[in-house]
Motif scaffolding. Structure first.
Motif, mmCIF file in Angstrom:
data_model
loop_
_atom_site.group_PDB
_atom_site.id
_atom_site.type_symbol
_atom_site.label_atom_id
_atom_site.label_comp_id
_atom_site.label_asym_id
_atom_site.label_seq_id
_atom_site.Cartn_x
_atom_site.Cartn_y
_atom_site.Cartn_z
ATOM 1 N N GLU A 1 0.852 -1.186 0.000
ATOM 2 C CA GLU A 1 0.000 0.000 0.000
ATOM 3 C C GLU A 1 0.889 1.238 0.000
ATOM 4 O O GLU A 1 1.991 1.225 0.531
ATOM 5 C CB GLU A 1 -0.956 -0.012 1.190
ATOM 6 C CG GLU A 1 -0.299 0.141 2.533
ATOM 7 C CD GLU A 1 -1.313 0.226 3.658
ATOM 8 O OE1 GLU A 1 -2.512 -0.037 3.450
ATOM 9 O OE2 GLU A 1 -0.886 0.558 4.770
ATOM 10 N N TYR B 1 0.821 5.864 -0.309
ATOM 11 C CA TYR B 1 0.063 7.109 -0.288
ATOM 12 C C TYR B 1 0.384 7.890 -1.558
ATOM 13 O O TYR B 1 1.316 7.553 -2.298
ATOM 14 C CB TYR B 1 0.328 7.913 0.994
ATOM 15 C CG TYR B 1 1.773 8.270 1.258
ATOM 16 C CD1 TYR B 1 2.295 9.484 0.824
ATOM 17 C CD2 TYR B 1 2.611 7.400 1.957
ATOM 18 C CE1 TYR B 1 3.609 9.822 1.068
ATOM 19 C CE2 TYR B 1 3.930 7.739 2.208
ATOM 20 C CZ TYR B 1 4.424 8.946 1.765
ATOM 21 O OH TYR B 1 5.736 9.276 2.010
ATOM 22 N N ARG C 1 -7.517 4.021 2.963
ATOM 23 C CA ARG C 1 -7.729 4.171 4.398
ATOM 24 C C ARG C 1 -6.767 5.236 4.912
ATOM 25 O O ARG C 1 -5.676 5.417 4.377
ATOM 26 C CB ARG C 1 -7.527 2.862 5.139
ATOM 27 C CG ARG C 1 -6.074 2.399 5.182
ATOM 28 C CD ARG C 1 -5.921 1.126 6.007
ATOM 29 N NE ARG C 1 -4.541 0.697 6.019
ATOM 30 C CZ ARG C 1 -3.636 1.108 6.895
ATOM 31 N NH1 ARG C 1 -3.962 1.960 7.836
ATOM 32 N NH2 ARG C 1 -2.395 0.672 6.840
ATOM 33 N N TRP C 2 -7.219 5.935 5.921
ATOM 34 C CA TRP C 2 -6.368 6.931 6.564
ATOM 35 C C TRP C 2 -5.539 6.229 7.620
ATOM 36 O O TRP C 2 -6.057 5.443 8.407
ATOM 37 C CB TRP C 2 -7.211 8.031 7.211
ATOM 38 C CG TRP C 2 -7.753 8.979 6.201
ATOM 39 C CD1 TRP C 2 -8.988 8.944 5.631
ATOM 40 C CD2 TRP C 2 -7.080 10.088 5.616
ATOM 41 N NE1 TRP C 2 -9.127 9.955 4.730
ATOM 42 C CE2 TRP C 2 -7.967 10.681 4.694
ATOM 43 C CE3 TRP C 2 -5.805 10.626 5.768
ATOM 44 C CZ2 TRP C 2 -7.629 11.794 3.941
ATOM 45 C CZ3 TRP C 2 -5.469 11.750 5.014
ATOM 46 C CH2 TRP C 2 -6.367 12.313 4.118
ATOM 47 N N ARG C 3 -4.244 6.506 7.630
ATOM 48 C CA ARG C 3 -3.362 5.950 8.645
ATOM 49 C C ARG C 3 -3.063 7.045 9.654
ATOM 50 O O ARG C 3 -2.679 8.154 9.284
ATOM 51 C CB ARG C 3 -2.068 5.438 8.032
ATOM 52 C CG ARG C 3 -1.185 4.738 9.068
ATOM 53 C CD ARG C 3 0.144 4.312 8.531
ATOM 54 N NE ARG C 3 0.010 3.190 7.614
ATOM 55 C CZ ARG C 3 1.055 2.657 6.981
ATOM 56 N NH1 ARG C 3 2.258 3.164 7.146
ATOM 57 N NH2 ARG C 3 0.878 1.651 6.171
ATOM 58 N N GLU C 4 -3.262 6.710 10.915
ATOM 59 C CA GLU C 4 -2.998 7.675 11.985
ATOM 60 C C GLU C 4 -1.508 7.987 12.057
ATOM 61 O O GLU C 4 -0.677 7.094 11.881
ATOM 62 C CB GLU C 4 -3.487 7.120 13.326
ATOM 63 C CG GLU C 4 -4.990 7.018 13.411
ATOM 64 C CD GLU C 4 -5.691 8.359 13.212
ATOM 65 O OE1 GLU C 4 -5.250 9.363 13.791
ATOM 66 O OE2 GLU C 4 -6.676 8.393 12.463
ATOM 67 N N SER D 1 -1.102 12.630 9.127
ATOM 68 C CA SER D 1 -2.041 11.592 8.731
ATOM 69 C C SER D 1 -2.033 11.497 7.204
ATOM 70 O O SER D 1 -2.041 12.523 6.521
ATOM 71 C CB SER D 1 -3.407 11.980 9.288
ATOM 72 O OG SER D 1 -4.413 11.352 8.644
ATOM 73 N N LYS E 1 -3.464 9.249 3.584
ATOM 74 C CA LYS E 1 -4.415 8.307 2.999
ATOM 75 C C LYS E 1 -3.621 7.309 2.157
ATOM 76 O O LYS E 1 -2.921 7.690 1.213
ATOM 77 C CB LYS E 1 -5.425 9.054 2.129
ATOM 78 C CG LYS E 1 -6.587 8.210 1.678
ATOM 79 C CD LYS E 1 -7.608 9.085 0.959
ATOM 80 C CE LYS E 1 -8.876 8.332 0.684
ATOM 81 N NZ LYS E 1 -9.867 9.186 0.020
ATOM 82 N N TYR E 2 -3.744 6.035 2.506
ATOM 83 C CA TYR E 2 -3.045 4.975 1.808
ATOM 84 C C TYR E 2 -3.995 4.232 0.894
ATOM 85 O O TYR E 2 -5.172 4.047 1.211
ATOM 86 C CB TYR E 2 -2.425 3.988 2.807
ATOM 87 C CG TYR E 2 -1.139 4.482 3.408
ATOM 88 C CD1 TYR E 2 0.083 4.018 2.950
ATOM 89 C CD2 TYR E 2 -1.143 5.421 4.425
ATOM 90 C CE1 TYR E 2 1.269 4.481 3.490
ATOM 91 C CE2 TYR E 2 0.040 5.878 4.978
ATOM 92 C CZ TYR E 2 1.235 5.406 4.512
ATOM 93 O OH TYR E 2 2.407 5.869 5.042
#
Length: 114
Positions: free
Chosen positions: A26, A28, A67-70, A77, A79-80
């Motif tokens: 994955e 971004y 999905r957003w990764r914290e 932050s 989005k991946y």
């Protein structure tokens, strides 16, 4: 090279390349932009305004998920994007199509040298 024709040729292959990069892991958006530019020797350098519509289209088609990764520590932050099973199947189909396309284009281009 004429920029108009170069853009047109690239346009048809960008989805294939994005899917191929996401097959590895994955990623971004900026990571994809950098890899396309670097691994393509600068040929596939593009702006975010070109990449994100491709990602949204692939997501709408069910080929990728996001999905957003914290953030960790001072990271931001992000989005991946990742390939789905349907995306993997489509990538396999597109690779076959690309091989056939390349073979036929090369055959036609080769005729010029005769």
């Amino acid at each position: 090279m004429n920029p108009k024709y170069e853009r047109q040729l690239k346009k048809g292959v960008l989805e294939l390349l994005v899917l191929c990069l996401l097959r590895e892991e994955e990623k971004y958006g900026y990571q994809l932009l950098s890899e396309l530019r670097d691994r393509g020797g600068g040929m596939f350098a593009m702006k975010e305004g070109t990449l994100y519509p491709i990602l949204y289209r692939l997501e709408d088609d069910g080929l990728v998920i996001s999905r957003w990764r914290e953030p960790k520590g001072k990271e931001i932050s992000r989005k991946y994007y990742a390939l789905t099973r349907q995306g993997e199947e489509t990538l396999a189909d597109l690779r076959e199509l690309w091989a056939a396309f390349e073979e036929q284009v090369t055959a036609i281009l080769g005729e010029e040298s005769r």
